[in-house]
Scaffold this motif. Structure first.
Motif, PDB file in Angstrom:
ATOM      1  N   LEU A 174       0.848  -1.196   0.000  1.00 13.07           N
ATOM      2  CA  LEU A 174       0.000   0.000   0.000  1.00 13.07           C
ATOM      3  C   LEU A 174       0.883   1.244   0.000  1.00 13.07           C
ATOM      4  O   LEU A 174       1.861   1.302   0.737  1.00 13.07           O
ATOM      5  N   GLN A 175       0.537   2.199  -0.819  1.00 12.27           N
ATOM      6  CA  GLN A 175       1.147   3.534  -0.719  1.00 12.27           C
ATOM      7  C   GLN A 175       0.022   4.409  -0.206  1.00 12.27           C
ATOM      8  O   GLN A 175      -0.893   4.742  -0.968  1.00 12.27           O
ATOM      9  N   ILE A 176       0.096   4.793   1.075  1.00  9.00           N
ATOM     10  CA  ILE A 176      -1.072   5.412   1.688  1.00  9.00           C
ATOM     11  C   ILE A 176      -1.013   6.929   1.502  1.00  9.00           C
ATOM     12  O   ILE A 176      -0.551   7.670   2.375  1.00  9.00           O
ATOM     13  N   ALA A 177      -1.523   7.369   0.359  1.00 16.04           N
ATOM     14  CA  ALA A 177      -1.499   8.800   0.051  1.00 16.04           C
ATOM     15  C   ALA A 177      -2.582   9.536   0.817  1.00 16.04           C
ATOM     16  O   ALA A 177      -2.450  10.733   1.097  1.00 16.04           O
ATOM     17  N   GLN A 178      -3.681   8.839   1.144  1.00 14.84           N
ATOM     18  CA  GLN A 178      -4.794   9.484   1.852  1.00 14.84           C
ATOM     19  C   GLN A 178      -5.154   8.666   3.094  1.00 14.84           C
ATOM     20  O   GLN A 178      -6.113   7.879   3.089  1.00 14.84           O
ATOM     21  N   PRO A 179      -4.380   8.850   4.152  1.00  8.21           N
ATOM     22  CA  PRO A 179      -4.573   8.023   5.342  1.00  8.21           C
ATOM     23  C   PRO A 179      -5.972   8.119   5.949  1.00  8.21           C
ATOM     24  O   PRO A 179      -6.544   7.110   6.366  1.00  8.21           O
ATOM     25  N   ALA A 181      -8.878   8.775   4.493  1.00 12.43           N
ATOM     26  CA  ALA A 181      -9.866   8.064   3.665  1.00 12.43           C
ATOM     27  C   ALA A 181      -9.655   6.559   3.753  1.00 12.43           C
ATOM     28  O   ALA A 181     -10.630   5.792   3.825  1.00 12.43           O
ATOM     29  N   LEU A 182      -8.406   6.124   3.785  1.00 13.88           N
ATOM     30  CA  LEU A 182      -8.169   4.671   3.846  1.00 13.88           C
ATOM     31  C   LEU A 182      -8.601   4.106   5.200  1.00 13.88           C
ATOM     32  O   LEU A 182      -9.188   3.022   5.272  1.00 13.88           O
ATOM     33  N   GLU A 183      -8.323   4.855   6.267  1.00 18.07           N
ATOM     34  CA  GLU A 183      -8.758   4.367   7.583  1.00 18.07           C
ATOM     35  C   GLU A 183     -10.289   4.236   7.609  1.00 18.07           C
ATOM     36  O   GLU A 183     -10.831   3.225   8.076  1.00 18.07           O
ATOM     37  N   THR A 184     -10.973   5.228   7.088  1.00 19.60           N
ATOM     38  CA  THR A 184     -12.441   5.176   7.044  1.00 19.60           C
ATOM     39  C   THR A 184     -12.915   3.990   6.211  1.00 19.60           C
ATOM     40  O   THR A 184     -13.827   3.253   6.613  1.00 19.60           O
ATOM     41  N   ALA A 185     -12.290   3.775   5.060  1.00 26.35           N
ATOM     42  CA  ALA A 185     -12.722   2.696   4.161  1.00 26.35           C
ATOM     43  C   ALA A 185     -12.504   1.327   4.803  1.00 26.35           C
ATOM     44  O   ALA A 185     -13.376   0.451   4.731  1.00 26.35           O
ATOM     45  N   ILE A 186     -11.368   1.129   5.446  1.00 27.12           N
ATOM     46  CA  ILE A 186     -11.109  -0.196   6.040  1.00 27.12           C
ATOM     47  C   ILE A 186     -11.999  -0.406   7.254  1.00 27.12           C
ATOM     48  O   ILE A 186     -12.533  -1.489   7.463  1.00 27.12           O
ATOM     49  N   ASN A 187     -12.207   0.648   8.025  1.00 25.56           N
ATOM     50  CA  ASN A 187     -13.125   0.534   9.177  1.00 25.56           C
ATOM     51  C   ASN A 187     -14.529   0.127   8.750  1.00 25.56           C
ATOM     52  O   ASN A 187     -15.276  -0.464   9.530  1.00 25.56           O
ATOM     53  N   ALA A 188     -14.899   0.467   7.514  1.00 26.62           N
ATOM     54  CA  ALA A 188     -16.277   0.211   7.052  1.00 26.62           C
ATOM     55  C   ALA A 188     -16.474  -1.230   6.580  1.00 26.62           C
ATOM     56  O   ALA A 188     -17.607  -1.629   6.307  1.00 26.62           O
ATOM     57  N   ILE A 189     -15.422  -2.032   6.487  1.00 23.75           N
ATOM     58  CA  ILE A 189     -15.579  -3.426   6.042  1.00 23.75           C
ATOM     59  C   ILE A 189     -16.128  -4.242   7.212  1.00 23.75           C
ATOM     60  O   ILE A 189     -15.507  -4.288   8.281  1.00 23.75           O
ATOM     61  N   PRO A 190     -17.267  -4.907   7.028  1.00 24.84           N
ATOM     62  CA  PRO A 190     -17.801  -5.722   8.125  1.00 24.84           C
ATOM     63  C   PRO A 190     -16.799  -6.810   8.523  1.00 24.84           C
ATOM     64  O   PRO A 190     -16.216  -7.471   7.658  1.00 24.84           O
TER      65      PRO A 190
END
Ligand code: 5RP
Length: 218
Positions: A174-179, A181-190
């Motif tokens: 992963l190249q985490i350019a938008q930390p 947004a990525l944290e929000t997206a991964i948190n949203a995975i059931p």
């Protein structure tokens, strides 16, 4: 060896944030182990510690410190913990020691999060260190497929179960350019319990040690 010395120097510099007579949040890892040992060596008088892992709890108890549950502590003024990577905004990757969930809870409950690390942990872009994700066991494969859709390469951490009884998936490439947004997206995975990306709650201070000394980023 010099990396270990750098960790100890960072840990030593964090002692100035400890308020004697108060409760203290204590993280997990080899840098924090130095910090705990130094608290004992320098005879710090803390009311009690709130610990992010069984390993740190055992170390604190061995030194004679009182350890209490976060539920009994209320808000904490200071939390000291390490990191696997930090960017210049003090957003972190944590969880190399599998304690990410309790670490994120205690960081959230603390006014000031002091991060201690050797200088190699400071990076421009997060993601070279594989991003840990703690998952509910039955969701492991599903979450892994969702992480592939986000551009990562998930690898199950072998023979590791967290203090909460869950497996960890490490997400490579992963190249985490938008930390945020990525944290929000991964948190949203059931099925995701916690992602080891600390972007919404970054550190407030970063103390970087080297064999020659320390510098502080805030
Ligand atoms: C544990 C962590 C640690 O803080 C992180 O892995 C850094 O460890 P170390 O101080 O050993 O380099 O997040 O879950």
């Amino acid at each position: 060896m010099s990396q270990d010395l750098a960790k100890r120097k960072a840990a030593e510099a964090a002692l100035k944030y400890v308020v004697q007579g108060e409760m203290l949040g204590v993280g997990t890892g080899s840098t924090v182990n130095h910090f705990i040992d130094l608290l004992a060596e320098r005879h710090f008088d803390i009311q009690a510690a709130v610990s992010s892992s069984e390993a740190s709890t055992q170390r604190l108890l061995k030194h004679g410190f009182k350890v209490i549950e976060l539920n009994s502590a209320g808000p904490l003024s200071v939390y000291v913990d390490g990191a696997d990577e930090s960017n210049y905004q003090l957003q972190l990757i944590k969880g190399g020691g599998a304690a990410l969930t309790r670490e994120k809870i205690i960081a959230g409950a603390s006014k000031t999060f002091v991060c201690i690390a050797d200088e190699s942990k400071l990076v421009k872009t997060l993601g070279k260190f594989p991003l840990p994700v703690e998952v509910i066991p039955m969701a492991r494969s599903f979450v892994a497929r969702e992480l592939v859709k986000l551009g990562g390469r998930p690898v199950l951490r072998e023979n590791v179960v967290t203090d909460n009884g869950n497996p960890i998936i490490d997400v490579h490439d992963l190249q985490i350019a938008q930390p945020l947004a990525l944290e929000t997206a991964i948190n949203a995975i059931p099925g995701v319990v916690t992602v080891g990306l600390f972007a919404h709650r970054p550190a407030d201070r970063l103390i970087l040690g080297s064999p020659d000394g320390v510098r502080e980023v805030m």
